[in-house]
Motif scaffolding. Structure first.
Motif, PDB file in Angstrom:
ATOM      1  N   ARG A 125      -8.192   4.962   1.952  1.00  0.00           N
ATOM      2  CA  ARG A 125      -7.624   4.515   0.686  1.00  0.00           C
ATOM      3  C   ARG A 125      -8.167   5.333  -0.482  1.00  0.00           C
ATOM      4  O   ARG A 125      -7.451   5.590  -1.452  1.00  0.00           O
ATOM      5  CB  ARG A 125      -7.898   3.027   0.482  1.00  0.00           C
ATOM      6  N   LEU A 175      -6.029   5.525  -4.031  1.00  0.00           N
ATOM      7  CA  LEU A 175      -5.671   4.140  -4.333  1.00  0.00           C
ATOM      8  C   LEU A 175      -6.859   3.367  -4.871  1.00  0.00           C
ATOM      9  O   LEU A 175      -6.697   2.381  -5.568  1.00  0.00           O
ATOM     10  CB  LEU A 175      -5.135   3.438  -3.074  1.00  0.00           C
ATOM     11  N   GLU A 176      -8.066   3.816  -4.519  1.00  0.00           N
ATOM     12  CA  GLU A 176      -9.250   3.095  -4.972  1.00  0.00           C
ATOM     13  C   GLU A 176     -10.232   4.088  -5.566  1.00  0.00           C
ATOM     14  O   GLU A 176     -10.305   5.230  -5.115  1.00  0.00           O
ATOM     15  CB  GLU A 176      -9.891   2.352  -3.788  1.00  0.00           C
ATOM     16  N   ARG A 211       2.239   1.817  -3.308  1.00  0.00           N
ATOM     17  CA  ARG A 211       1.228   2.371  -4.216  1.00  0.00           C
ATOM     18  C   ARG A 211       1.051   3.863  -3.970  1.00  0.00           C
ATOM     19  O   ARG A 211       0.868   4.625  -4.915  1.00  0.00           O
ATOM     20  CB  ARG A 211      -0.094   1.625  -4.055  1.00  0.00           C
ATOM     21  N   THR A 212       1.107   4.285  -2.696  1.00  0.00           N
ATOM     22  CA  THR A 212       1.024   5.723  -2.449  1.00  0.00           C
ATOM     23  C   THR A 212       2.284   6.415  -2.952  1.00  0.00           C
ATOM     24  O   THR A 212       2.281   7.618  -3.143  1.00  0.00           O
ATOM     25  CB  THR A 212       0.839   6.060  -0.959  1.00  0.00           C
ATOM     26  N   LEU A 215      -6.319   8.623  -0.518  1.00  0.00           N
ATOM     27  CA  LEU A 215      -4.962   8.464  -1.026  1.00  0.00           C
ATOM     28  C   LEU A 215      -4.946   8.211  -2.531  1.00  0.00           C
ATOM     29  O   LEU A 215      -3.881   8.094  -3.137  1.00  0.00           O
ATOM     30  CB  LEU A 215      -4.269   7.294  -0.315  1.00  0.00           C
ATOM     31  N   LEU A 269       0.846  -1.198   0.000  1.00  0.00           N
ATOM     32  CA  LEU A 269       0.000   0.000   0.000  1.00  0.00           C
ATOM     33  C   LEU A 269       0.880   1.247   0.000  1.00  0.00           C
ATOM     34  O   LEU A 269       0.618   2.217  -0.711  1.00  0.00           O
ATOM     35  CB  LEU A 269      -0.890  -0.035   1.249  1.00  0.00           C
TER      36      LEU A 269
END
Lengths: 274, 521
Positions: B318, B323-324, A168-169, B321, A165
């Motif tokens: 998330r 990410l999703e 990914r950030t 951020l 994670l």
């Protein structure tokens, strides 16, 4: 608990012995294995022929040495093919988990798995003709799904961790994360699987050579040595016992090494042992 | 009833426990408090004689006159589960996933030959009923239960043979506040009912304040102080107890610097998860994990987001951020929309620190590499010497030394790792840092230092924090405003002080009441 178990030592020693023998055969063998001396056939062990000669008068020790080279080369390249294609496929399937490509890759693997591997190998060599290259291809193809599954299973576990994670950030894409984070963390699984597949490859090569679909004569091969000794097994049992024993020891060594490495590298088992 | 005297323990020659003495009476709850590595769990394992190989214990540990340390393994086996029972922190892994819960509760009875199969099943049903699981039956498998329910199953199995002593090792650490309160109430009731002794091991002073009648404070393998709970917590005779109490109520000094212009704006954000498969092609109604959430975060502001586990906090994080994807509403940061296609230059300005200081780093990378990872977001990332300088600077900002760069993450303690995680988040000079339970896994004194660090960094760099936590003490200590989330919706929001002193929504009130010792401290 011992940190470096005895079984692993034996496995490494046996594997190393055969590897060194095979490498040595590249530069030196006691006798030329392509020269047939019918007059000197079926000699017992002596100082000139430490393990005796076969029905064509070839030195058995030299045959075994070159045979080790054939077996190892075939199995090594076959495992290489399996890893080079299977691991990226497995990593891709894990990175795209649940999607259509994942399903296609894994169901394709199931399809290959569903075929009896040796029968397909015989088919391939029967169609394209017996040769070491075709044997390699036939064994290699069946290594692909094995590595794809192991890679995907290991990778799925790593994908759930926080550092993925975090990567990914950091804006990293799936390919980059797979290469930088996933692959190094499943390397131990792959190494263990590779040793096991390697020993299966040796067996498969021996089996193909035995039925006459492996390396072509005059290249010596353990499997064909067995096949040729078959008719004389009651009169000259050593002719069959020696290549058979070589196959057995090599496979045993690799399996012991694989098991030992798994114990050593798998953090779950390692923790349980402490 | 339990009488431990001069218990010392060493593992492979390393001293772990030093002259531990304690006494627990029938029907008493005894709290054993200390930070990680202080030897609390080893004390419990010594009583159970479940010590790791290489451990050597000396001293006495008497249960009703029998010395547990002198008993042979067969004798211990007869006691374990019958007179001595234990429950663990992680109810997720303490149960066998392939057996129904009834069988697992009955197992202890069968092993000790206390009942035949039919009778054991009946007792198991009674025990499950007693711990409040009567309505779900005995044939359920653990995966179908929540964390709190699983811990109840563990408790049911532990009390099946009416043990004399129950050891609970961090029984509520993995649970959220409301569930924690229920489990503690259940344990209290069982102690009175069965007249057993309870050894409650925890790192959380707040848990023992409301529960235990006597406590012992452990530090570096030694009991530094023990006595009546109220005495210990009020008098703080020992300096270590004082530090511990101060740390758990610690509030970093900070002023509200919130600037008027918003950094991050959420408007009616919706995040859907696909519904359960029904048949081959059909799916059920999608789950609304985040359901119409709107709020602003300003420069230099700390915004708290609290709620029980499963309320959608982390899902929301998330989405923020990038990410999703979100299925409704919009998220804007610095005036630009946030989505998985967020350009790297913007992504660099929103960074994150996760809860688990163990899982947040690739174990095969050195600290330099780990901390430098977000530099990937920059158009021209520094390399070589410049990169090392950059990393050194970030490490210094979190009070680590540049020398730590060449170490691997396993060489650091939990608190140090969390500093590394903060250093990593600071690398790209972000404006927003999402702190997802960033201090929940840390010991109180370490937590206090990390909170101070976060406050200093905020003042210096004008950072906006989104502080996600289930720990209300921490949220109260560090945030200006707070949002309370329940089932994907924000049910209450406002200035932290106002929300904590006069909560309006029922959910907030439950959370506040459940938080142990929040009012006391």
């Amino acid at each position: 608990m011992r940190r470096f178990p005895l079984a692993l030592w034996i496995g490494v020693a046996l594997s190393a012995l055969f590897l060194i023998t095979a490498l040595l055969s590249l530069v030196w063998v006691p006798h030329d294995v392509t020269r047939l001396v019918i007059a000197g056939r079926l000699q017992p062990a002596s100082t000139t022929f430490p393990l005796g000669t076969d029905q064509f008068g070839r030195d058995i020790l030299s045959m075994l040495m070159v045979g080790a080279r054939t077996s190892i080369a075939v199995a090594l390249v076959a495992v290489g093919i399996g890893m080079l294609i299977g691991v990226p496929l497995g990593l891709a399937a894990a990175a795209l988990r649940g999607s259509l490509p994942d399903e296609i890759i894994m169901r394709g693997n199931d399809l290959i798995f569903a075929f009896p591997s040796l029968v397909i190998a015989i088919l391939i060599t029967a169609v394209f003709g017996p040769s070491a290259v075709n044997a390699i291809l036939a064994i290699g193809i069946f290594n692909i799904p094995v590595f794809a599954r192991v890679a995907r299973g290991g990778a799925l576990g790593v994908w759930t961790l926080d550092y993925i994670l975090a990567a990914r950030t950091a804006g990293k894409g799936r390919v980059r994360i797979s290469a930088e984070h996933i692959l190094p963390n499943i390397a131990n699984l792959l190494i263990v699987q590779a040793t096991i597949q390697f020993s299966l490859g040796i067996l498969a090569e021996a089996a193909l050579s035995y039925v006459g679909l492996g390396a072509r004569p005059p290249t010596p091969s353990w499997g064909r040595m067995l096949a040729e000794a078959q008719t004389m097994i009651y009169t000259h049992p050593m002719l069959a016992l020696l290549p058979g024993g070589a196959i057995m020891l090599m496979v045993l060594g690799l399996n012991l090494m694989g098991d030992g490495l798994r114990d050593l590298l798998d953090p779950r088992i390692r923790r349980a042992r402490q | 009833m339990i009488h431990v005297k001069n218990l010392s323990l060493s593992i492979h020659g390393t001293p772990i426990l030093d002259q531990v003495s304690l006494t627990i009476a029938e029907g008493q709850i005894f709290g054993l408090v200390g930070e990680s590595g202080s030897g609390k769990s080893m004390t419990a394992l010594a009583l159970m004689q479940l010590l790791p190989t290489g451990a050597v214990a000396t001293g006495h540990a008497r249960l009703d006159g029998t010395d547990l340390l002198a008993l042979p393994e067969a004798g211990m086996r007869a006691l374990r589960g019958a007179s001595l029972a234990m429950i663990f922190q992680e109810p997720m892994t303490a149960l066998n996933p392939v057996q129904p819960i009834g069988v697992q509760v009955a197992e202890t009875l069968l092993i000790h030959g206390a009942a035949d199969r039919g009778k054991a099943r009946k007792i198991a049903r009674d025990c499950l009923h007693r711990v409040g699981l009567g309505h779900i039956g005995t044939e359920v498998y653990p995966h179908a239960l929540s964390g709190g329910q699983r811990q109840r199953v563990c408790i049911a199995a532990a009390i099946a043979l009416r043990p004399r002593l129950l050891i609970a090792d961090e029984p509520t650490t993995a649970l959220d506040v409301t569930t924690q309160a229920q489990i503690l109430d259940l344990l209290k009731a069982l102690v009175t009912e069965q007249n057993m002794a309870l050894l409650l091991i925890t790192h959380d002073l707040a848990v023992v304040t409301d529960t235990a009648s006597r406590i012992a404070v452990m530090h570096q393998g030694r009991i530094v102080e023990q006595g009546k709970t109220t005495d210990i917590l009020r008098r703080h005779r020992h300096p270590y107890t004082r530090t511990l109490c101060k740390a758990s109520a610690h509030r970093p000094e900070r002023q509200n610097h919130a600037a008027p212009e918003p950094l991050l704006q959420l408007s009616k954000v919706v995040r859907l998860y696909p519904g359960r498969r029904q048949g081959f092609f059909r799916r059920g109604t999608p789950l609304r994990a985040v359901d119409g959430v709107s709020f602003d975060l300003h420069y230099g502001e700390s915004l708290g987001l609290v709620g029980e586990s499963g309320c959608g906090k982390s899902t929301l994080a998330r989405a923020i951020l990038g990410l999703e994807p979100i299925q409704g509403g919009r998220i804007t940061a610095f005036g630009k929309p946030v989505s998985p296609q967020l350009p790297n230059a913007l992504r660099a300005r929103i960074q994150v620190v996760f809860q688990d200081p163990y899982g947040s780093f690739n174990p095969r990378w050195r600290v330099e590499h780990l901390v430098a990872e977000p530099l990937h977001l920059m158009a021209n990332p520094p390399v070589g010497r410049a990169r090392r300088d950059h990393v050194a600077e970030a490490l210094k900002a979190v009070h680590l030394t540049p020398k730590d760069m060449d170490k691997y993450p396993h060489e650091f303690s939990g608190g140090q790792r969390q500093r590394i995680a903060i250093a990593r988040a600071l690398m790209t000079h972000p404006d927003i840092i999402v702190l997802d339970e960033a201090v929940s896994a840390l010991d109180v004194s370490v937590r206090a230092r990390i909170l101070d660090l976060l406050a200093t960094l905020q003042t210096r760099m004008k950072l906006g924090y989104l502080f996600i936590s289930h720990d209300l003490t921490v949220v109260r200590a560090i945030t200006d405003r707070v949002l309370v989330m329940q089932a994907g919706r924000i049910v209450e929001h406002g200035a932290t002080r106002a929300v904590f002193s006069s909560p309006r929504h029922a959910c907030t009130r439950t959370l506040l009441q459940a938080a142990p010792g929040l009012r006391a401290m």
